[in-house]
Motif scaffolding. Structure first.
Motif, PDB file in Angstrom:
ATOM      1  N   LEU A   1       0.876  -1.175   0.000  1.00  0.00           N
ATOM      2  CA  LEU A   1       0.000   0.000   0.000  1.00  0.00           C
ATOM      3  C   LEU A   1       0.908   1.219   0.000  1.00  0.00           C
ATOM      4  O   LEU A   1       1.694   1.407   0.925  1.00  0.00           O
ATOM      5  N   VAL A   2       0.802   2.040  -1.033  1.00  0.00           N
ATOM      6  CA  VAL A   2       1.706   3.176  -1.195  1.00  0.00           C
ATOM      7  C   VAL A   2       0.885   4.461  -1.254  1.00  0.00           C
ATOM      8  O   VAL A   2       0.142   4.691  -2.214  1.00  0.00           O
TER       9      VAL A   2
ATOM     10  N   TRP B   1      -9.044   5.186   5.051  1.00  0.00           N
ATOM     11  CA  TRP B   1      -7.955   6.131   5.292  1.00  0.00           C
ATOM     12  C   TRP B   1      -7.846   6.342   6.799  1.00  0.00           C
ATOM     13  O   TRP B   1      -8.849   6.596   7.477  1.00  0.00           O
ATOM     14  N   TYR B   2      -6.635   6.244   7.274  1.00  0.00           N
ATOM     15  CA  TYR B   2      -6.320   6.414   8.688  1.00  0.00           C
ATOM     16  C   TYR B   2      -5.336   7.579   8.826  1.00  0.00           C
ATOM     17  O   TYR B   2      -4.658   7.932   7.865  1.00  0.00           O
ATOM     18  N   ARG B   3      -5.241   8.116  10.025  1.00  0.00           N
ATOM     19  CA  ARG B   3      -4.220   9.115  10.266  1.00  0.00           C
ATOM     20  C   ARG B   3      -3.680   8.974  11.677  1.00  0.00           C
ATOM     21  O   ARG B   3      -4.366   8.488  12.580  1.00  0.00           O
ATOM     22  N   GLN B   4      -2.433   9.415  11.837  1.00  0.00           N
ATOM     23  CA  GLN B   4      -1.800   9.403  13.147  1.00  0.00           C
ATOM     24  C   GLN B   4      -1.113  10.741  13.356  1.00  0.00           C
ATOM     25  O   GLN B   4      -0.136  11.062  12.669  1.00  0.00           O
TER      26      GLN B   4
ATOM     27  N   VAL C   1       0.236  11.978   9.769  1.00  0.00           N
ATOM     28  CA  VAL C   1       0.626  11.060   8.701  1.00  0.00           C
ATOM     29  C   VAL C   1      -0.616  10.251   8.339  1.00  0.00           C
ATOM     30  O   VAL C   1      -1.275   9.689   9.225  1.00  0.00           O
ATOM     31  N   TYR C   2      -0.933  10.227   7.064  1.00  0.00           N
ATOM     32  CA  TYR C   2      -2.128   9.548   6.574  1.00  0.00           C
ATOM     33  C   TYR C   2      -1.738   8.224   5.915  1.00  0.00           C
ATOM     34  O   TYR C   2      -0.773   8.165   5.130  1.00  0.00           O
ATOM     35  N   TYR C   3      -2.500   7.186   6.237  1.00  0.00           N
ATOM     36  CA  TYR C   3      -2.266   5.837   5.750  1.00  0.00           C
ATOM     37  C   TYR C   3      -3.559   5.276   5.156  1.00  0.00           C
ATOM     38  O   TYR C   3      -4.659   5.665   5.551  1.00  0.00           O
ATOM     39  N   CYS C   4      -3.399   4.294   4.279  1.00  0.00           N
ATOM     40  CA  CYS C   4      -4.561   3.535   3.828  1.00  0.00           C
ATOM     41  C   CYS C   4      -4.358   2.075   4.211  1.00  0.00           C
ATOM     42  O   CYS C   4      -3.235   1.603   4.405  1.00  0.00           O
TER      43      CYS C   4
ATOM     44  N   GLY D   1       2.995   5.807   4.659  1.00  0.00           N
ATOM     45  CA  GLY D   1       2.113   6.942   4.872  1.00  0.00           C
ATOM     46  C   GLY D   1       2.570   8.168   4.113  1.00  0.00           C
ATOM     47  O   GLY D   1       3.630   8.195   3.489  1.00  0.00           O
ATOM     48  N   THR D   2       1.745   9.203   4.168  1.00  0.00           N
ATOM     49  CA  THR D   2       2.088  10.483   3.552  1.00  0.00           C
ATOM     50  C   THR D   2       1.759  11.582   4.554  1.00  0.00           C
ATOM     51  O   THR D   2       0.682  11.592   5.151  1.00  0.00           O
ATOM     52  N   LEU D   3       2.709  12.493   4.751  1.00  0.00           N
ATOM     53  CA  LEU D   3       2.577  13.512   5.781  1.00  0.00           C
ATOM     54  C   LEU D   3       1.786  14.702   5.259  1.00  0.00           C
ATOM     55  O   LEU D   3       2.098  15.267   4.207  1.00  0.00           O
TER      56      LEU D   3
END
Length: 114
Positions: free
Chosen positions: A4-5, A36-39, A92-95, A107-109
């Motif tokens: 997952l990119v 979509w998740y975020r931390q 930081v967002y993740y899928c 993830g992508t910031l």
């Protein structure tokens, strides 16, 4: 192997917009509920939006009306359109699938700041 990119993050001013993308390989993402998740710094990872194979969407209250999750099954890609961004959206967002069952990507910031 599932990969997952995430991409599309960056620095944006409050009120601005970004569109995040998540390219999936090793799975047919259209078969899964995807999320979509975020931390945020110092906080636990949270699910902010998800979408079923049929296209039904759900959002955490803090992003309702501002974020839109979508998917392009032909491209095996998940998107998150983020509008009216606020400093508290910085994370930081993740899928991943929803619930998450695969290894997390990098993830992508997203940074929302003046």
């Amino acid at each position: 192997q599932v990969q997952l990119v995430e991409s599309g993050g960056g620095l944006v001013q409050p009120g601005g917009s970004l569109r995040l993308s998540c390219a999936a390989s090793g799975i047919t993402s259209s078969m899964y509920d995807m999320g979509w998740y975020r931390q945020a710094p110092g906080k636990a990872r949270e699910l902010v939006a998800d979408i079923t194979p049929g296209g039904r969407t759900a959002y955490v209250d803090s992003v309702k009306g501002r974020f839109t999750i979508s998917r392009d099954n032909a491209k095996n890609t998940l998107y998150l359109q983020m509008n009216s961004l606020k400093p508290e959206d910085t994370a930081v967002y993740y899928c991943n699938t929803s619930p998450d069952i695969y290894n997390w990507g990098k993830g992508t910031l997203v940074t929302v700041s003046l």
